[in-house]
Scaffold this motif. Structure first.
Motif, short mmCIF file in Angstrom:
data_model
loop_
_atom_site.label_atom_id
_atom_site.label_comp_id
_atom_site.label_asym_id
_atom_site.label_seq_id
_atom_site.Cartn_x
_atom_site.Cartn_y
_atom_site.Cartn_z
N ASP A 46 -7.07 -8.78 0.04
CA ASP A 46 -5.89 -9.63 0.07
C ASP A 46 -4.71 -8.79 -0.41
O ASP A 46 -4.74 -8.21 -1.50
N LEU A 47 -3.67 -8.71 0.41
CA LEU A 47 -2.53 -7.85 0.14
C LEU A 47 -1.26 -8.67 0.02
O LEU A 47 -1.14 -9.77 0.60
N THR A 48 -0.30 -8.12 -0.70
CA THR A 48 1.07 -8.60 -0.59
C THR A 48 1.86 -7.50 0.10
O THR A 48 1.73 -6.32 -0.25
N THR B 29 3.47 0.85 4.05
CA THR B 29 4.16 0.90 2.75
C THR B 29 4.43 -0.50 2.21
O THR B 29 4.28 -1.50 2.93
N SER B 30 4.81 -0.56 0.94
CA SER B 30 5.08 -1.83 0.24
C SER B 30 3.88 -2.77 0.31
O SER B 30 4.04 -3.99 0.39
N ARG B 31 2.67 -2.19 0.25
CA ARG B 31 1.44 -2.99 0.26
C ARG B 31 0.73 -2.85 -1.07
O ARG B 31 0.50 -1.74 -1.55
N ARG B 32 0.38 -3.97 -1.67
CA ARG B 32 -0.34 -3.99 -2.95
C ARG B 32 -1.60 -4.83 -2.80
O ARG B 32 -1.54 -5.96 -2.31
N GLY C 103 6.86 -9.89 -0.29
CA GLY C 103 5.85 -10.72 -0.93
C GLY C 103 4.97 -11.50 0.03
O GLY C 103 4.22 -12.38 -0.38
N VAL C 104 5.05 -11.17 1.32
CA VAL C 104 4.25 -11.87 2.32
C VAL C 104 2.78 -11.51 2.15
O VAL C 104 2.42 -10.34 2.05
N ALA C 105 1.92 -12.52 2.13
CA ALA C 105 0.48 -12.30 1.96
C ALA C 105 -0.17 -11.96 3.30
O ALA C 105 0.24 -12.47 4.36
N GLU C 106 -1.17 -11.12 3.25
CA GLU C 106 -1.95 -10.80 4.43
C GLU C 106 -3.35 -10.40 4.01
O GLU C 106 -3.62 -10.10 2.85
N THR C 107 -4.27 -10.41 4.98
CA THR C 107 -5.67 -10.06 4.72
C THR C 107 -6.07 -8.91 5.62
O THR C 107 -5.69 -8.85 6.79
#
Length: 428
Positions: free
Chosen positions: A326-328, A309-312, A332-336
């Motif tokens: 590429d996700l936030t 959840t909370s993934r955009r 607001g933490v970025a991840e791949t």
């Protein structure tokens, strides 16, 4: 010989011309198209129906899917008693379905095919390629994909969600030639069999029934699926209560879309919804129902398929055969995330430009609901183009969220048929 159907009266020719009346052309043979055609024929209005019977339900639903709605919310609208899902099951000696029994899509398809034979008669498989205004100034010129042309007194658009599938801009670049099962990204409406992804990593984008059930089917087919949800949580339906107390019935009245006063009101009075300001109607359309999963699906997803959840998704690209997202995430933490395929369960967008057979002349003459790309409609579902009607989801911004579901067929079919019958009577 003309097929005799329940409640059907012979059509009479128009007195003005002394010739046989032109037909109403119904474009689409899903729940709305079949229901409208059944009521038109029962009212003695000549009608021709084009499309594949229950086509979208046969080709835009993955094998093994169930309807989210309960049995009392999926009846097609017959002009005479005996056309409910329960009647179909009884006639064929099949077990009764209750609100505690999820309905397999294949059962619903067979029900629609039976309904067509009982109440509609012939459905022509040709595809409508073009609808334009007739050169005579009244009615329409309809062209089929085989080149045949015919004149129509009126046209009813009952194409459901065909052509309206939405893929967010962040994902569209993955498939410049268009999304599909063999492309890096596809839409859930493009699949009948998800087993093709067995052994592959699939990211399902979305948080509603389509996303969650597709994820379950992917997992059960041997794929390594995970769900990316923008919201902070996943909403699940509650197990229906077969016997609710009077206090609960008053506090949260039932409706085809669920329990609660707002849902009950918009389902019982779609005509009243039409009188609300456009902004209020659109708010109802967009927010009356949050994306959610059916209660019966929960055990197949929770603790089984990773749901994040909370993934955009903010960016997507291909690197060879790999899709890199590429996700936030939370805070607001970025991840791949690297996957083999992205399955977009991102719903549908109402847009008349996605109804390909309407001519530019017709399109320009259509007045829209302010703030949307959906047509403004009269109480009888007629658009600003005389004789052109819209049903289903394209009518929902006027009549409320019930029109997004099969439950709206009864209200729609009765009013379209009444409107056309009155016109025919006035012309005699």
């Amino acid at each position: 010989m003309t097929q005799s159907l329940p409640g059907q009266r012979p059509a009479r020719g128009g007195a003005r011309s002394g010739r046989r009346a032109l037909p109403v052309v119904v474009v689409g043979a899903g729940p709305y198209g079949l229901s409208v055609a059944a009521h038109l024929r029962a009212a003695g209005v000549p009608v021709r129906v084009f499309g594949e019977v229950m086509g979208s339900w046969r080709h835009a639903m993955a094998t093994g899917m169930f309807l989210k709605s309960t049995p009392d919310a999926v009846d097609l609208s017959a002009p005479a008693p005996g056309g409910r899902l329960a009647d179909f099951l009884r006639v064929h000696g099949e077990p009764e379905l209750t609100e505690l029994t999820p309905i397999p899509c294949e059962v619903f398809v067979r029900y629609g095919q039976w309904f067509q034979k009982q109440y509609v008669g012939e459905v022509e498989p040709a595809r409508v390629a073009a609808v334009d205004l007739a050169t005579s100034g009244t009615g329409f010129a309809v062209r089929l994909d085989d080149g045949q042309e015919l004149a129509a007194e009126a046209v009813v658009v009952a194409t459901g969600l065909n052509g309206l599938a939405h893929i967010p801009a962040e994902l569209r670049g993955l498939a410049p030639e268009g999304p599909g099962p063999g492309a890096p990204v596809s839409h859930t409406s493009q699949h009948t069999d998800l087993s093709r992804y067995a052994g592959r990593r699939v990211a399902v984008v979305g948080g509603g029934q389509s996303a969650l059930e597709s994820a379950a089917l992917l997992h059960e087919s041997g794929a390594r699926a995970q769900v990316l949800v923008r919201e902070g949580d996943v909403l699940w339906g509650t197990v229906p209560e077969r016997a609710r107390s009077w206090a609960r019935r008053i506090g949260r009245p039932a409706s085809p879309l669920g329990t609660g006063w707002i849902l009950a009101a918009v389902c019982r009075a779609p005509g009243a919804v039409r009188h609300l300001p456009a902004a209020a109607r659109l708010l109802l359309f967009r927010r009356a129902l949050r994306p959610s999963g059916g209660w019966w699906l929960r055990d197949r997803v929770e603790g089984v398929v990773p749901v994040r959840t909370s993934r955009r998704v903010v960016r997507a690209e291909t690197a060879g055969s790999v899709v890199r997202l590429d996700l936030t995430g939370p805070g607001g933490v970025a991840e791949t995330l690297d996957v083999d395929h992205v399955l977009a369960a991102t719903g549908y967008r109402l847009d008349l430009d996605a109804v390909p057979f309407l001519s530019p002349t017709v399109r320009r003459a259509l007045r829209l609901v302010p703030g949307s790309s959906a047509p403004r409609l009269t109480p009888g579902f007629e658009s600003s183009v005389p004789g052109l009607y819209f049903t289903g989801s394209l009518a929902a911004p006027m009549f409320g969220p019930m029109l997004r579901f099969v439950a709206g067929t009864g209200y729609t079919a009765a009013r379209v048929a009444l409107d056309r019958a009155r016109r025919a009577a006035d012309a005699r």
